[in-house]
Design a protein around this motif. Sequence first.
Motif, PDB file in Angstrom:
ATOM      1  N   THR A 132       0.818  -1.218   0.000  1.00  0.00           N
ATOM      2  CA  THR A 132       0.000   0.000   0.000  1.00  0.00           C
ATOM      3  C   THR A 132       0.849   1.263   0.000  1.00  0.00           C
ATOM      4  N   ARG A 133       2.034   1.210   0.577  1.00  0.00           N
ATOM      5  CA  ARG A 133       2.875   2.408   0.690  1.00  0.00           C
ATOM      6  C   ARG A 133       3.809   2.613  -0.494  1.00  0.00           C
ATOM      7  N   GLN A 134       4.211   1.552  -1.163  1.00  0.00           N
ATOM      8  CA  GLN A 134       5.197   1.655  -2.248  1.00  0.00           C
ATOM      9  C   GLN A 134       4.814   2.700  -3.300  1.00  0.00           C
ATOM     10  N   PRO A 135       3.568   2.750  -3.772  1.00  0.00           N
ATOM     11  CA  PRO A 135       3.239   3.782  -4.767  1.00  0.00           C
ATOM     12  C   PRO A 135       3.424   5.208  -4.233  1.00  0.00           C
ATOM     13  N   VAL A 136       3.197   5.404  -2.946  1.00  0.00           N
ATOM     14  CA  VAL A 136       3.388   6.722  -2.346  1.00  0.00           C
ATOM     15  C   VAL A 136       4.871   7.062  -2.315  1.00  0.00           C
TER      16      VAL A 136
END
Length: 185
Positions: A132-136
């Motif tokens: 969930t955090r990787q794209p951010v």
Amino acid sequence: MVLIGPMAVGKSAIGQQLAQHLAAPFVDTDVAIVASHGTIADIFAGRGEHAFREIEARTVAEAIEAAEGSNTVISLGGGAVLDSGTQQLLGRCTVVYLECDADTVSERIAKNSGRPLLAGDAMGRWRTLFATRQPVYERLADLVLDVRRGSVPDLAHRLEDALEEYAAAKTAAGRTPAATKEVEK
């Protein structure tokens, strides 16, 4: 300059080493939170994740504002980038995403049971959080440093070189380069 990335990727170790190379101050926002509010595990247990995230957002904002105009190296906790205010503040900084995979961090996570979001199946939870955090991380990054191979001193040297190139390109262009640059491997 701000280092972002998932838990256990080495933001603190690489950040400290880089700050030494640059003769610059180093701020680890997780350390600042612990110094002012107690352990992160205790904050989660006593007040919940929402309260922790509010403390974290204030701590990050204070660190970024205090560092403005200086060469300070700031390391953020893995979830700090989820706050929209933090994301806006990062727009004023050079942001480096320390890129890794589960294999890179699995040994460190196995040794450190004090991470409240990784209770239970630590690696399974890490993978879910990372997904969930990787794209951010990728969206916010000005530079990407692959930390899957290399010692902390080697990674800090590679990052120092990449930051010099980035600053030179930014100066030559008169603005921020349009694309994120992956640090040479």
